[in-house]
Design a protein around this motif. Sequence first.
Motif, PDB file in Angstrom:
ATOM      1  N   LEU A   1      39.551  36.860  39.793  1.00 16.89           N
ATOM      2  CA  LEU A   1      39.026  37.753  40.884  1.00 16.89           C
ATOM      3  C   LEU A   1      37.433  37.106  41.170  1.00 16.89           C
ATOM      4  O   LEU A   1      37.271  36.978  42.351  1.00 16.89           O
ATOM      5  N   HIS A   2      36.816  36.430  39.847  1.00 16.18           N
ATOM      6  CA  HIS A   2      35.513  36.048  40.522  1.00 16.18           C
ATOM      7  C   HIS A   2      35.683  34.671  41.289  1.00 16.18           C
ATOM      8  O   HIS A   2      34.809  34.469  42.153  1.00 16.18           O
ATOM      9  N   LYS A   3      36.748  33.965  40.838  1.00 17.53           N
ATOM     10  CA  LYS A   3      36.963  32.712  41.650  1.00 17.53           C
ATOM     11  C   LYS A   3      37.177  32.882  43.127  1.00 17.53           C
ATOM     12  O   LYS A   3      37.053  31.999  43.912  1.00 17.53           O
ATOM     13  N   LEU A   4      37.711  34.242  43.632  1.00 20.57           N
ATOM     14  CA  LEU A   4      37.788  34.528  45.006  1.00 20.57           C
ATOM     15  C   LEU A   4      36.393  34.823  45.799  1.00 20.57           C
ATOM     16  O   LEU A   4      36.638  34.602  46.920  1.00 20.57           O
TER      17      LEU A   4
ATOM     18  N   PRO B   1      43.943  42.116  50.298  1.00 22.98           N
ATOM     19  CA  PRO B   1      45.291  41.381  50.928  1.00 22.98           C
ATOM     20  C   PRO B   1      45.832  40.316  49.923  1.00 22.98           C
ATOM     21  O   PRO B   1      46.933  40.189  49.544  1.00 22.98           O
ATOM     22  N   GLN B   2      44.696  39.340  49.871  1.00 23.20           N
ATOM     23  CA  GLN B   2      44.991  38.021  49.158  1.00 23.20           C
ATOM     24  C   GLN B   2      45.643  38.393  47.543  1.00 23.20           C
ATOM     25  O   GLN B   2      46.709  37.898  47.181  1.00 23.20           O
ATOM     26  N   ILE B   3      44.750  39.140  46.969  1.00 16.82           N
ATOM     27  CA  ILE B   3      45.219  39.565  45.378  1.00 16.82           C
ATOM     28  C   ILE B   3      46.350  40.322  45.352  1.00 16.82           C
ATOM     29  O   ILE B   3      47.420  39.924  44.667  1.00 16.82           O
ATOM     30  N   GLN B   4      46.914  41.212  46.571  1.00 20.21           N
ATOM     31  CA  GLN B   4      48.049  41.802  46.730  1.00 20.21           C
ATOM     32  C   GLN B   4      49.164  40.938  46.756  1.00 20.21           C
ATOM     33  O   GLN B   4      50.226  41.040  45.886  1.00 20.21           O
ATOM     34  N   LYS B   5      49.017  39.847  47.288  1.00 17.33           N
ATOM     35  CA  LYS B   5      50.030  38.751  47.550  1.00 17.33           C
ATOM     36  C   LYS B   5      50.092  37.912  46.193  1.00 17.33           C
ATOM     37  O   LYS B   5      51.328  37.885  45.729  1.00 17.33           O
ATOM     38  N   GLU B   6      49.054  37.472  45.724  1.00 13.84           N
ATOM     39  CA  GLU B   6      49.026  36.449  44.523  1.00 13.84           C
ATOM     40  C   GLU B   6      49.051  37.100  43.243  1.00 13.84           C
ATOM     41  O   GLU B   6      49.918  36.621  42.577  1.00 13.84           O
ATOM     42  N   ARG B   7      48.430  38.148  43.125  1.00 12.29           N
ATOM     43  CA  ARG B   7      48.522  38.804  41.766  1.00 12.29           C
ATOM     44  C   ARG B   7      48.529  40.443  41.853  1.00 12.29           C
ATOM     45  O   ARG B   7      47.551  40.934  41.425  1.00 12.29           O
ATOM     46  N   PRO B   8      49.818  40.875  42.005  1.00 12.28           N
ATOM     47  CA  PRO B   8      49.822  42.138  42.215  1.00 12.28           C
ATOM     48  C   PRO B   8      49.628  42.839  40.649  1.00 12.28           C
ATOM     49  O   PRO B   8      49.289  44.132  40.734  1.00 12.28           O
ATOM     50  N   ASP B   9      49.988  42.130  39.764  1.00 13.16           N
ATOM     51  CA  ASP B   9      49.744  42.648  38.438  1.00 13.16           C
ATOM     52  C   ASP B   9      48.412  42.910  38.178  1.00 13.16           C
ATOM     53  O   ASP B   9      48.284  44.021  37.393  1.00 13.16           O
ATOM     54  N   ILE B  10      47.500  42.237  38.793  1.00  5.43           N
ATOM     55  CA  ILE B  10      46.101  42.726  38.447  1.00  5.43           C
ATOM     56  C   ILE B  10      45.769  43.767  39.263  1.00  5.43           C
ATOM     57  O   ILE B  10      44.781  44.803  38.761  1.00  5.43           O
TER      58      ILE B  10
END
Length: 449
Positions: A384-387, A414-423
């Motif tokens: 998350l921080h690297k975003l 939207p980017q997190i949803q796509k790349e890391r839905p687990d987070i």
Amino acid sequence: MSEQFDAVIVGAGPAGLMAAKIAGENGLKVALLERKESITSIQRSCATMFAIEDESYFGERMYFNEEQKRLVFPVTGFSIPYEGPYRNFYTWNVYTSDGKHSIKLGDYDVNQAKGSKGRLSVTYSKQALLKGLLSDAEANGVNVFTGTNVVGLKRDSGLNTVITAEGRKFSGTFTIAADGINSRLMKLLDLNKERIFYGTLQGAGYYMTGVVPEYPEAINFPQLFHKPSGYPVMIWVEPSPYGEDEYWVYSGGPTYPDLNYKDELDRCIQDSPFSGWFKNAEIIREHGHVANIWSPSPMPFKDNVLITGDAGWTVEAECTGSMMSGLKAAHAISEAMRNNKPNKEGVQNYISWWKKHFPGSMDYREFLTVLSGGLVGEDAVTYLHKLVDEILPCSLNPYNLFNNMNAAIMKKMPQIQKERPDIIAKMQAMGGMPVEEQMKDIIKSGFPN
Ligand SMILES: Cc1cc2nc3c(=O)[nH]c(=O)nc-3n(C[C@H](O)[C@H](O)[C@H](O)COP(=O)(O)OP(=O)(O)OC[C@H]3O[C@@H](n4cnc5c(N)ncnc54)[C@H](O)[C@@H]3O)c2cc1C
């Protein structure tokens, strides 16, 4: 036989010393009791940032006036001389545990180029601050008793008597509890029963020379994680006002049976992506702290004892909040004595002030989410921080500090949803829980006073 005073003040930190100085100036007969032998020798960790210069805190807009060398509290309406050293700092940088990225709160180059006008605040010497307050208190006739550890409190015929481990007794019309975060008086008065316990924070600190962080005049904040427990370990590297390459370096976080913060600090220094900052560093002194996290005391008064500073707040009131409440409590007692109302009604001004400026001005649960945020784990925090690649506004207010970071992360949903839905699922699960549930393991491993 007990010695008798108008006010007996327990604890000679910023709150107690300020209360003693004001009560002395106002003409009261005062005893100031401190369990340490030397009031000005500091063993407890404190980063000694002047907190908080960049925005309101406890309803105050305090700042350091370097021309007149005064710490100024314009809303409360006082200032005190400060003759010690100080050093500007300009940003706060939060590093991921792999050291490959930092979230920049504030623009270092832009702020530094502006000098004092661009600073977040100053670091200063707590020792010099306490020395100044103590010498004012003594000059105003305060009776100072060091090596005096208060262990008991009795109320009889309108007088409070505190009893010390050394067998001495001090009686007073009023008592001021300024005995810090793990206050004995709060316990003796049963006032912690009105508060919610959220666990115990611990930490270790070094005062070091020869440190070379990436940004020398900034708060550098590597966020590490304890491998076995997964708990976040906060590291602060902060410039000292005494020397160019001198720094306070701390590690801290929640209590966990197998987590030793000194070991974590040593790991950061010797074997981490940040070890390069410490290649030629030397430890000059060691510090530590243990701090219980309680919800704030809703009522700062019981049985003619007034509660001030860390004794009644959630974690740290900071030196500034502690001095403000010490000053207000001492003025309230002086007024009560003059009005011949040595009781709760007489100090109503203080009670109202506390409620407005302490529990009423900030919701302590926002601070607790700062502590629980790291519990999503190293992998999620690092991702998350690297975003966050933009420079964010900074605040030293711990209640707001992480809001800007969270807002920047939210923009990337939207980017997190796509790349890391687990987070996202993890964050939603945490976010839906009451803070007591989020912190349940920390609460379980803490030790309430
Ligand atoms: C890691 C860390 C970093 C911090 N950084 C900052 C910062 O950058 N800026 C800032 O403003 N604040 C900072 N703080 C917080 C700050 O140190 C405290 O909020 C402040 O010292 C509280 O003042 P106080 O007078 O209420 O209590 P204290 O400073 O704790 O003073 C209480 C006094 O009471 C004495 N005492 C305790 N029990 C008894 C007893 N039974 N009998 C007699 N005496 C007793 C103690 O010895 C002590 O001297 C930091 C704290 C920590 C842990």
